[in-house]
Design a protein around this motif. Structure first.
Motif, PDB file in Angstrom:
ATOM      1  N   GLU A  40       0.839  -1.203   0.000  1.00  0.00           N
ATOM      2  CA  GLU A  40       0.000   0.000   0.000  1.00  0.00           C
ATOM      3  C   GLU A  40       0.875   1.255   0.000  1.00  0.00           C
ATOM      4  O   GLU A  40       0.594   2.213  -0.716  1.00  0.00           O
ATOM      5  N   GLY A  41       1.939   1.241   0.797  1.00  0.00           N
ATOM      6  CA  GLY A  41       2.814   2.399   0.932  1.00  0.00           C
ATOM      7  C   GLY A  41       3.550   2.778  -0.338  1.00  0.00           C
ATOM      8  O   GLY A  41       3.869   3.946  -0.545  1.00  0.00           O
ATOM      9  N   ILE A  42       3.824   1.798  -1.192  1.00  0.00           N
ATOM     10  CA  ILE A  42       4.540   2.090  -2.441  1.00  0.00           C
ATOM     11  C   ILE A  42       3.613   2.069  -3.649  1.00  0.00           C
ATOM     12  O   ILE A  42       4.072   2.182  -4.786  1.00  0.00           O
ATOM     13  N   SER A  43       2.319   1.963  -3.414  1.00  0.00           N
ATOM     14  CA  SER A  43       1.369   1.752  -4.499  1.00  0.00           C
ATOM     15  C   SER A  43       1.309   2.891  -5.519  1.00  0.00           C
ATOM     16  O   SER A  43       0.859   2.684  -6.634  1.00  0.00           O
ATOM     17  N   GLY A  44       1.772   4.066  -5.173  1.00  0.00           N
ATOM     18  CA  GLY A  44       1.768   5.172  -6.124  1.00  0.00           C
ATOM     19  C   GLY A  44       2.909   5.129  -7.115  1.00  0.00           C
ATOM     20  O   GLY A  44       3.011   5.992  -7.993  1.00  0.00           O
ATOM     21  N   ASN A  45       3.785   4.144  -7.002  1.00  0.00           N
ATOM     22  CA  ASN A  45       4.950   4.018  -7.884  1.00  0.00           C
ATOM     23  C   ASN A  45       4.802   2.789  -8.764  1.00  0.00           C
ATOM     24  O   ASN A  45       4.470   1.712  -8.278  1.00  0.00           O
ATOM     25  N   ILE A  46       5.078   2.964 -10.026  1.00  0.00           N
ATOM     26  CA  ILE A  46       4.940   1.856 -10.972  1.00  0.00           C
ATOM     27  C   ILE A  46       6.324   1.396 -11.414  1.00  0.00           C
ATOM     28  O   ILE A  46       7.140   2.192 -11.867  1.00  0.00           O
ATOM     29  N   CYS A  47       6.564   0.103 -11.274  1.00  0.00           N
ATOM     30  CA  CYS A  47       7.806  -0.514 -11.737  1.00  0.00           C
ATOM     31  C   CYS A  47       7.449  -1.510 -12.833  1.00  0.00           C
ATOM     32  O   CYS A  47       6.636  -2.409 -12.612  1.00  0.00           O
ATOM     33  N   ARG A  48       8.053  -1.351 -13.993  1.00  0.00           N
ATOM     34  CA  ARG A  48       7.759  -2.254 -15.102  1.00  0.00           C
ATOM     35  C   ARG A  48       8.747  -3.413 -15.183  1.00  0.00           C
ATOM     36  O   ARG A  48       8.574  -4.313 -15.995  1.00  0.00           O
ATOM     37  N   CYS A  49       9.786  -3.383 -14.343  1.00  0.00           N
ATOM     38  CA  CYS A  49      10.836  -4.405 -14.441  1.00  0.00           C
ATOM     39  C   CYS A  49      10.626  -5.602 -13.523  1.00  0.00           C
ATOM     40  O   CYS A  49      11.138  -6.677 -13.801  1.00  0.00           O
ATOM     41  N   THR A  50       9.958  -5.398 -12.387  1.00  0.00           N
ATOM     42  CA  THR A  50       9.856  -6.481 -11.418  1.00  0.00           C
ATOM     43  C   THR A  50       8.404  -6.759 -11.077  1.00  0.00           C
ATOM     44  O   THR A  50       7.511  -6.023 -11.432  1.00  0.00           O
ATOM     45  N   GLY A  51       8.187  -7.806 -10.336  1.00  0.00           N
ATOM     46  CA  GLY A  51       6.861  -8.127  -9.836  1.00  0.00           C
ATOM     47  C   GLY A  51       6.666  -7.604  -8.433  1.00  0.00           C
ATOM     48  O   GLY A  51       5.783  -8.064  -7.728  1.00  0.00           O
ATOM     49  N   TYR A  52       7.487  -6.688  -7.995  1.00  0.00           N
ATOM     50  CA  TYR A  52       7.432  -6.042  -6.678  1.00  0.00           C
ATOM     51  C   TYR A  52       7.855  -6.948  -5.521  1.00  0.00           C
ATOM     52  O   TYR A  52       8.074  -6.449  -4.424  1.00  0.00           O
ATOM     53  N   THR A  53       7.995  -8.231  -5.728  1.00  0.00           N
ATOM     54  CA  THR A  53       8.361  -9.124  -4.623  1.00  0.00           C
ATOM     55  C   THR A  53       9.709  -8.740  -4.026  1.00  0.00           C
ATOM     56  O   THR A  53       9.840  -8.633  -2.802  1.00  0.00           O
ATOM     57  N   LYS A  54      10.703  -8.515  -4.870  1.00  0.00           N
ATOM     58  CA  LYS A  54      12.031  -8.149  -4.363  1.00  0.00           C
ATOM     59  C   LYS A  54      12.014  -6.783  -3.688  1.00  0.00           C
ATOM     60  O   LYS A  54      12.730  -6.558  -2.720  1.00  0.00           O
ATOM     61  N   ILE A  55      11.195  -5.884  -4.205  1.00  0.00           N
ATOM     62  CA  ILE A  55      11.072  -4.551  -3.609  1.00  0.00           C
ATOM     63  C   ILE A  55      10.462  -4.664  -2.208  1.00  0.00           C
ATOM     64  O   ILE A  55      10.977  -4.090  -1.250  1.00  0.00           O
ATOM     65  N   VAL A  56       9.389  -5.417  -2.093  1.00  0.00           N
ATOM     66  CA  VAL A  56       8.743  -5.611  -0.792  1.00  0.00           C
ATOM     67  C   VAL A  56       9.699  -6.329   0.160  1.00  0.00           C
ATOM     68  O   VAL A  56       9.803  -5.963   1.337  1.00  0.00           O
ATOM     69  N   ASP A  57      10.434  -7.315  -0.342  1.00  0.00           N
ATOM     70  CA  ASP A  57      11.424  -8.014   0.491  1.00  0.00           C
ATOM     71  C   ASP A  57      12.468  -7.045   1.029  1.00  0.00           C
ATOM     72  O   ASP A  57      12.845  -7.114   2.203  1.00  0.00           O
ATOM     73  N   ALA A  58      12.951  -6.145   0.183  1.00  0.00           N
ATOM     74  CA  ALA A  58      13.978  -5.184   0.586  1.00  0.00           C
ATOM     75  C   ALA A  58      13.459  -4.250   1.673  1.00  0.00           C
ATOM     76  O   ALA A  58      14.153  -3.984   2.666  1.00  0.00           O
ATOM     77  N   ILE A  59      12.237  -3.763   1.511  1.00  0.00           N
ATOM     78  CA  ILE A  59      11.651  -2.856   2.502  1.00  0.00           C
ATOM     79  C   ILE A  59      11.368  -3.601   3.804  1.00  0.00           C
ATOM     80  O   ILE A  59      11.649  -3.092   4.894  1.00  0.00           O
ATOM     81  N   GLU A  60      10.868  -4.812   3.692  1.00  0.00           N
ATOM     82  CA  GLU A  60      10.602  -5.622   4.874  1.00  0.00           C
ATOM     83  C   GLU A  60      11.895  -5.889   5.647  1.00  0.00           C
ATOM     84  O   GLU A  60      11.914  -5.869   6.882  1.00  0.00           O
ATOM     85  N   ASP A  61      12.981  -6.125   4.932  1.00  0.00           N
ATOM     86  CA  ASP A  61      14.270  -6.379   5.573  1.00  0.00           C
ATOM     87  C   ASP A  61      14.736  -5.151   6.352  1.00  0.00           C
ATOM     88  O   ASP A  61      15.254  -5.271   7.463  1.00  0.00           O
ATOM     89  N   VAL A  62      14.544  -3.969   5.794  1.00  0.00           N
ATOM     90  CA  VAL A  62      14.910  -2.740   6.507  1.00  0.00           C
ATOM     91  C   VAL A  62      14.063  -2.589   7.772  1.00  0.00           C
ATOM     92  O   VAL A  62      14.570  -2.191   8.816  1.00  0.00           O
ATOM     93  N   GLU A  67      19.057  -1.139  11.743  1.00  0.00           N
ATOM     94  CA  GLU A  67      20.460  -0.740  11.905  1.00  0.00           C
ATOM     95  C   GLU A  67      21.227  -0.809  10.596  1.00  0.00           C
ATOM     96  O   GLU A  67      22.333  -0.322  10.480  1.00  0.00           O
ATOM     97  N   GLY A  68      20.640  -1.423   9.593  1.00  0.00           N
ATOM     98  CA  GLY A  68      21.273  -1.505   8.276  1.00  0.00           C
ATOM     99  C   GLY A  68      21.949  -2.833   8.047  1.00  0.00           C
ATOM    100  O   GLY A  68      21.955  -3.699   8.903  1.00  0.00           O
ATOM    101  N   ILE A  69      22.531  -2.963   6.877  1.00  0.00           N
ATOM    102  CA  ILE A  69      23.168  -4.217   6.498  1.00  0.00           C
ATOM    103  C   ILE A  69      24.662  -4.222   6.761  1.00  0.00           C
ATOM    104  O   ILE A  69      25.306  -5.237   6.617  1.00  0.00           O
ATOM    105  N   VAL A  70      25.226  -3.091   7.141  1.00  0.00           N
ATOM    106  CA  VAL A  70      26.657  -3.018   7.389  1.00  0.00           C
ATOM    107  C   VAL A  70      27.031  -3.957   8.508  1.00  0.00           C
ATOM    108  O   VAL A  70      26.454  -3.918   9.604  1.00  0.00           O
ATOM    109  N   GLY A  71      27.938  -4.843   8.260  1.00  0.00           N
ATOM    110  CA  GLY A  71      28.392  -5.792   9.243  1.00  0.00           C
ATOM    111  C   GLY A  71      27.482  -6.994   9.449  1.00  0.00           C
ATOM    112  O   GLY A  71      27.780  -7.869  10.234  1.00  0.00           O
TER     113      GLY A  71
END
Length: 74
Positions: A40-62, A67-71
């Motif tokens: 819902e939070g990213i629904s105003g943005n259209i990506c033609r390259c992906t199925g959004y799964t990786k995008i949602v995974d990345a945001i969920e991971d954050v 604290e980030g991925i460093v280390g």
């Protein structure tokens, strides 16, 4: 941005800046969103390259690791 790179969520890069800003805004308002809330939070943005799964995974991971991925190892 690092999480998007780590999860392969950046394809052509055209939509990335808008989605990253939307994700930042979402996480500022709701630090622990569900996957549906992320969609819902990213629904105003259209990506033609992906199925959004990786995008949602990345945001969920954050959300899980603000604290980030460093280390951090997977």
């Amino acid at each position: 941005q690092e999480s998007f790179i780590e999860h392969g969520a950046i394809q052509c890069g055209f939509c990335s800046s808008g989605i990253i800003l939307a994700a930042k805004s979402l996480l500022d308002e709701n630090p622990h969103p569900s996957r549906d809330e992320i969609r819902e939070g990213i629904s105003g943005n259209i990506c033609r390259c992906t199925g959004y799964t990786k995008i949602v995974d990345a945001i969920e991971d954050v959300a899980r690791h603000p604290e980030g991925i460093v280390g951090r190892t997977r």
